[in-house]
Write an enzyme that holds these catalytic residues in place. Structure first.
Site, short mmCIF file in Angstrom:
data_model
loop_
_atom_site.label_atom_id
_atom_site.label_comp_id
_atom_site.label_asym_id
_atom_site.label_seq_id
_atom_site.Cartn_x
_atom_site.Cartn_y
_atom_site.Cartn_z
N HIS A 21 0.87 -1.19 0.00
CA HIS A 21 0.00 0.00 0.00
C HIS A 21 0.91 1.24 0.00
CE1 HIS A 21 -3.05 -2.80 2.01
NE2 HIS A 21 -3.35 -2.69 0.73
N GLU A 171 1.70 -5.78 10.99
CA GLU A 171 0.75 -4.66 10.92
C GLU A 171 1.00 -3.76 12.12
OE1 GLU A 171 -1.71 -2.67 8.98
OE2 GLU A 171 -2.24 -4.72 8.42
#
Lengths: 303, 303
Positions: A21, A171
């Site tokens: 991303h 994450e």
């Protein structure tokens, strides 16, 4: 994408991915740093590959150009001959790159992401592969801040991590899109080094992979579903995360506790009967996906 | 854009703007809420106008489509006959809308923005208009959390707030781009209501505008410059905000204190001789503008 098979072979390659991303900058700049200072990630017994996921999106400061790249690693897309969608063709390129070189050896994928949610330092795994569980037990013993989410691959999943049975997501958050946070940057780098050291020790036969000895338990948050924000009949947002739930990732949510506050100041309460543990609360990228939070159940897993 | 003139006339219109940047959701959804529930913002003595700034950018979840709208309110752009850049033509539209209806009366602009920096509840003003200073003194007396930045308009400025001598920005944070935070949403709404009530009382003659009575002092952070991140000769980012400076908006920064940490772990220290007070530390939208933080000096202003 690969069938789950317990192969306790040697680890041949470790792929460190960032910028899958484009606006999750910690992964982007960690991978650029690892590319520049290769000695940080080189180990004796395996090859380490740096992968910058979505360069056009990184340059544009956006999550993606046409489509979320981290939903493109599906059979439908990877086996599709032609596509004009940038992220679909990029997923195919990455898939080609990650084809195993040695059938009897293993490749691992560390896919670094950030979230606006208060997820801390989280490992998201697709499978309960014993090497992964032993790795996680090792990491949590040196850094108690690390949390573990188990999110089994679904046909619609298409996550990069699903390309390897030793694939997982790092994450980290909370950090806004388009922002670097030095403390999280350093903490994430340390986890990557610890993972590489673990694989090195594993390859050198210094680590015993427990086959469910029942001696140790690992706390795992297992994905069970999602909740969307309050919306009107046109799909327009009508509310936001309740202040009492904000930043409360991994904490128990019980029947009757507030989850949303509408723009006209009405409280919305959780109606589920069993206690759940929300994660990804108020992740910016999930507004468009119709996800206000993921729900998990807490489990203790034998390792 | 307007010459500074002290007119203590009646306030004719109050414009409440949100979504001048499409991914600053608190302003977007406050304005949508005010449009839906007009009674929240209606007052007896003036007209209140809701303005949703950049609808295409809001729909795309981005700050802007072609160009930052909040840098487009310049003479060059507003007096330019034709432009193919979306935000330039939108700026001209808004400028037309905001042309004063009554030369002897005043229009005020409340432009709601969010920032990823730890700015709290901040009012940014272009001018020291006595009505503004009295308003701010009133607001800070009911909410001690409110801070004030003085950022005089420059020719290259082009901020929406510069269209009115009673124009100002409400800048709230920290909140990521693309995210709603309910607590900040509610706090910002309360400030808007307090501003509208103040203007109502002012129009009704219930408020005395002090003409520098020297009785009260207001703490103001005055913009004096910006600092960019460490970059290489190609302009590529080489470091990030130092952990010791992160979230320290409005706090003193002295010679020799750390401001950046490079990706290869080198500390960079502040070299200025005088103490400054950084704001907008680590604002996501300013990476592309070459701004790691704004520097201000702290002043006490008579009101």
């Amino acid at each position: 994408m690969l069938a789950y098979k317990v192969v306790n072979g040697e680890i041949s390659r470790v792929i460190i991915a960032g910028g899958i991303h484009g606006n999750e900058l910690i992964g982007v700049y960690l991978v650029k740093t690892f590319e520049k200072y290769g000695n940080l990630i080189e180990r004796e017994t395996f090859e380490t590959i740096c992968l910058l996921g979505n360069t056009p999106a990184i340059n544009a400061g956006r999550r993606y150009v046409d489509k979320d790249l981290n939903r493109c690693f599906t059979k439908d897309i990877l086996f599709n001959a032609n596509t004009s969608i940038y992220e679909e063709s990029r997923a195919k390129e990455i898939w080609q790159l990650l084809q195993p070189h040695h059938p009897q050896k293993l490749d691992a994928i560390i896919d670094i992401h950030t979230t606006t949610a208060n997820m801390g330092l989280c490992m998201i795994i697709n499978s309960m592969h014993p090497i992964l569980l032993t790795l996680i037990a090792h990491l949590t013993s040196i850094s108690p801040l690390i949390k573990v989410c188990f999110h089994p691959e679904t046909p619609s999943g298409g996550f990069l991590r699903s390309l390897s049975e030793l694939g997982f997501t790092l994450e980290v958050g909370p950090v806004p899109q388009g922002v670097l946070n030095a403390q999280l940057f350093q903490q994430t780098a340390k986890i990557v080094y610890a993972i590489l050291d673990f694989f090195e020790n594993y390859n050198q036969g210094k680590i015993c992979i427990n086959q469910k000895s029942n001696e140790k338990k690992l706390k795992v948050y297992e994905f069970i579903g999602t909740i969307d924000y309050p919306r009107n009949e046109l799909g327009q947002l009508q509310g936001m995360i309740h202040p009492q739930l904000e930043y409360k990732d991994y904490q128990p949510l019980n029947f009757g506790e507030p989850i949303f506050l509408t723009f006209d100041n009405q409280e919305v309460f959780y109606q589920g009967e069993s206690t759940v543990y929300p994660v990804f609360i108020n992740e910016a990228a999930y507004y468009e996906k119709g996800i206000a939070m993921h729900l998990t159940q807490k489990k203790l897993v034998d390792i």
